[in-house]
Design a protein around this motif. Structure first.
Motif, PDB file in Angstrom:
ATOM      1  N   LEU A 115      28.596  60.624  33.804  1.00  0.00           N
ATOM      2  CA  LEU A 115      29.821  59.872  33.536  1.00  0.00           C
ATOM      3  C   LEU A 115      30.572  60.440  32.333  1.00  0.00           C
ATOM      4  O   LEU A 115      31.806  60.494  32.324  1.00  0.00           O
ATOM      5  CB  LEU A 115      29.501  58.391  33.316  1.00  0.00           C
ATOM      6  N   ARG A 116      29.835  60.878  31.331  1.00  0.00           N
ATOM      7  CA  ARG A 116      30.480  61.423  30.139  1.00  0.00           C
ATOM      8  C   ARG A 116      31.137  62.776  30.418  1.00  0.00           C
ATOM      9  O   ARG A 116      32.100  63.155  29.763  1.00  0.00           O
ATOM     10  CB  ARG A 116      29.460  61.546  29.007  1.00  0.00           C
ATOM     11  N   LYS A 117      30.603  63.507  31.412  1.00  0.00           N
ATOM     12  CA  LYS A 117      31.173  64.815  31.767  1.00  0.00           C
ATOM     13  C   LYS A 117      32.465  64.695  32.558  1.00  0.00           C
ATOM     14  O   LYS A 117      33.329  65.559  32.499  1.00  0.00           O
ATOM     15  CB  LYS A 117      30.160  65.586  32.618  1.00  0.00           C
ATOM     16  N   ILE A 118      32.580  63.634  33.351  1.00  0.00           N
ATOM     17  CA  ILE A 118      33.746  63.475  34.230  1.00  0.00           C
ATOM     18  C   ILE A 118      34.949  63.054  33.388  1.00  0.00           C
ATOM     19  O   ILE A 118      34.925  62.034  32.710  1.00  0.00           O
ATOM     20  CB  ILE A 118      33.458  62.423  35.319  1.00  0.00           C
ATOM     21  N   ASN A 119      35.986  63.822  33.451  1.00  0.00           N
ATOM     22  CA  ASN A 119      37.157  63.590  32.595  1.00  0.00           C
ATOM     23  C   ASN A 119      38.138  62.640  33.282  1.00  0.00           C
ATOM     24  O   ASN A 119      39.179  63.050  33.792  1.00  0.00           O
ATOM     25  CB  ASN A 119      37.824  64.928  32.267  1.00  0.00           C
ATOM     26  N   LYS A 120      37.782  61.356  33.286  1.00  0.00           N
ATOM     27  CA  LYS A 120      38.621  60.332  33.901  1.00  0.00           C
ATOM     28  C   LYS A 120      38.751  59.145  32.949  1.00  0.00           C
ATOM     29  O   LYS A 120      37.943  58.969  32.042  1.00  0.00           O
ATOM     30  CB  LYS A 120      38.008  59.840  35.217  1.00  0.00           C
ATOM     31  N   THR A 121      39.771  58.332  33.188  1.00  0.00           N
ATOM     32  CA  THR A 121      39.851  57.045  32.487  1.00  0.00           C
ATOM     33  C   THR A 121      38.859  56.101  33.144  1.00  0.00           C
ATOM     34  O   THR A 121      38.930  55.860  34.342  1.00  0.00           O
ATOM     35  CB  THR A 121      41.274  56.466  32.572  1.00  0.00           C
ATOM     36  N   MET A 122      37.911  55.589  32.351  1.00  0.00           N
ATOM     37  CA  MET A 122      36.867  54.712  32.885  1.00  0.00           C
ATOM     38  C   MET A 122      36.770  53.438  32.064  1.00  0.00           C
ATOM     39  O   MET A 122      36.839  53.478  30.833  1.00  0.00           O
ATOM     40  CB  MET A 122      35.497  55.401  32.842  1.00  0.00           C
ATOM     41  N   VAL A 123      36.608  52.326  32.787  1.00  0.00           N
ATOM     42  CA  VAL A 123      36.229  51.069  32.137  1.00  0.00           C
ATOM     43  C   VAL A 123      34.878  50.691  32.730  1.00  0.00           C
ATOM     44  O   VAL A 123      34.742  50.515  33.938  1.00  0.00           O
ATOM     45  CB  VAL A 123      37.262  49.955  32.388  1.00  0.00           C
ATOM     46  N   ILE A 124      33.887  50.618  31.869  1.00  0.00           N
ATOM     47  CA  ILE A 124      32.507  50.372  32.299  1.00  0.00           C
ATOM     48  C   ILE A 124      32.025  49.088  31.650  1.00  0.00           C
ATOM     49  O   ILE A 124      32.132  48.933  30.423  1.00  0.00           O
ATOM     50  CB  ILE A 124      31.589  51.540  31.878  1.00  0.00           C
ATOM     51  N   ILE A 125      31.522  48.153  32.442  1.00  0.00           N
ATOM     52  CA  ILE A 125      31.044  46.918  31.853  1.00  0.00           C
ATOM     53  C   ILE A 125      29.523  46.876  31.854  1.00  0.00           C
ATOM     54  O   ILE A 125      28.857  47.402  32.749  1.00  0.00           O
ATOM     55  CB  ILE A 125      31.634  45.667  32.538  1.00  0.00           C
ATOM     56  N   THR A 126      28.975  46.275  30.818  1.00  0.00           N
ATOM     57  CA  THR A 126      27.538  46.158  30.670  1.00  0.00           C
ATOM     58  C   THR A 126      27.215  44.982  29.756  1.00  0.00           C
ATOM     59  O   THR A 126      28.074  44.493  29.024  1.00  0.00           O
ATOM     60  CB  THR A 126      26.931  47.460  30.095  1.00  0.00           C
ATOM     61  N   HIS A 127      25.955  44.531  29.820  1.00  0.00           N
ATOM     62  CA  HIS A 127      25.481  43.547  28.855  1.00  0.00           C
ATOM     63  C   HIS A 127      24.403  44.161  27.966  1.00  0.00           C
ATOM     64  O   HIS A 127      23.813  43.498  27.131  1.00  0.00           O
ATOM     65  CB  HIS A 127      24.927  42.304  29.564  1.00  0.00           C
ATOM     66  N   ASN A 128      24.168  45.492  28.164  1.00  0.00           N
ATOM     67  CA  ASN A 128      23.118  46.199  27.444  1.00  0.00           C
ATOM     68  C   ASN A 128      23.721  46.995  26.283  1.00  0.00           C
ATOM     69  O   ASN A 128      24.494  47.929  26.494  1.00  0.00           O
ATOM     70  CB  ASN A 128      22.387  47.133  28.414  1.00  0.00           C
ATOM     71  N   VAL A 129      23.365  46.626  25.068  1.00  0.00           N
ATOM     72  CA  VAL A 129      23.948  47.259  23.878  1.00  0.00           C
ATOM     73  C   VAL A 129      23.629  48.749  23.828  1.00  0.00           C
ATOM     74  O   VAL A 129      24.504  49.573  23.515  1.00  0.00           O
ATOM     75  CB  VAL A 129      23.451  46.560  22.593  1.00  0.00           C
ATOM     76  N   GLN A 130      22.390  49.121  24.153  1.00  0.00           N
ATOM     77  CA  GLN A 130      22.003  50.531  24.089  1.00  0.00           C
ATOM     78  C   GLN A 130      22.794  51.365  25.089  1.00  0.00           C
ATOM     79  O   GLN A 130      23.222  52.482  24.784  1.00  0.00           O
ATOM     80  CB  GLN A 130      20.504  50.692  24.343  1.00  0.00           C
ATOM     81  N   ASP A 131      23.000  50.825  26.301  1.00  0.00           N
ATOM     82  CA  ASP A 131      23.806  51.544  27.289  1.00  0.00           C
ATOM     83  C   ASP A 131      25.221  51.757  26.772  1.00  0.00           C
ATOM     84  O   ASP A 131      25.817  52.823  26.956  1.00  0.00           O
ATOM     85  CB  ASP A 131      23.847  50.772  28.614  1.00  0.00           C
TER      86      ASP A 131
END
Length: 199
Positions: free
Chosen positions: A169-185
């Protein structure tokens, strides 16, 4: 740039999920961090154009979600793959809907980039949770979507696949909104982190 101004959404037979929500998400990775029930998934569906808010404005690169149909990839937490379709057919689906001139080439290219060429003829029930997540990412990559919206993409997979998918995901050069409840993630994904607590 994704802009939300004064967005309110209430489910017909449920609580207010978002109230007067205002935020700007710049290009790159934005992580929405918050507990279950804080409106994260509702927010993602509003940006995707799946839900329409009762009030407020949503703009993506200066356009409405409806104007960007085919340019927004929404990856749900569960149920994103069709069980009666092979991996190849699942990846190709948005390409066929968009009448892509060469869907086979786009599928092969995305599968190679994600390292899943060897499972293209399998069905979702025949592959692991991490591989299923890769298929969803490959489908978004093949579609050429400019904005990616991912709902808890790391919650159903083991630690080894989690690291690999974060790197992808970090390699793909796109605008991303990612939701999580995990602080480490949220920290590992990088980018900007927004914390939501609910309405």
């Amino acid at each position: 740039m994704i802009r939300l101004n004064g967005v309110t959404y209430k489910y017909r037979r449920g609580p207010v999920a978002l109230y007067n929500f205002t935020a700007e998400f710049p290009p790159g990775i934005t992580v929405i961090l918050g507990p279950n029930g804080s409106g994260k998934t509702t927010l993602l569906k509003i940006i995707a154009g799946i839900l329409r808010p009762q009030s407020g404005v949503v703009e993506i690169m200066g356009k409405t979600p409806e104007e960007l149909r085919g340019k927004i990839a929404y990856i749900p937490q569960t149920g994103g793959l069709y069980p009666w379709m092979t991996v190849r057919e699942n990846i190709a689906l948005p390409l066929k809907l968009l009448r892509h001139p060469n869907p086979d080439e786009a599928v092969e290219s995305a599968a190679e980039a994600l390292g899943i060429s060897h499972i293209l003829e399998r069905y979702p029930k025949e592959i692991s949770g991490g591989e299923q997540q890769k298929v969803l990412i490959a489908r978004s990559l093949a579609s050429g979507a400019e904005v990616w919206l991912l709902d808890e993409p790391l919650s159903m997979i083991d630690v080894d696949y989690r690291r690999e998918i974060i790197q992808l995901l970090r390699k793909i050069n796109k605008t991303m909104v990612i939701i999580t409840h995990n602080v480490q993630d949220a920290v590992d994904l990088g980018g900007r982190i927004y914390i939501v607590k609910g309405p």
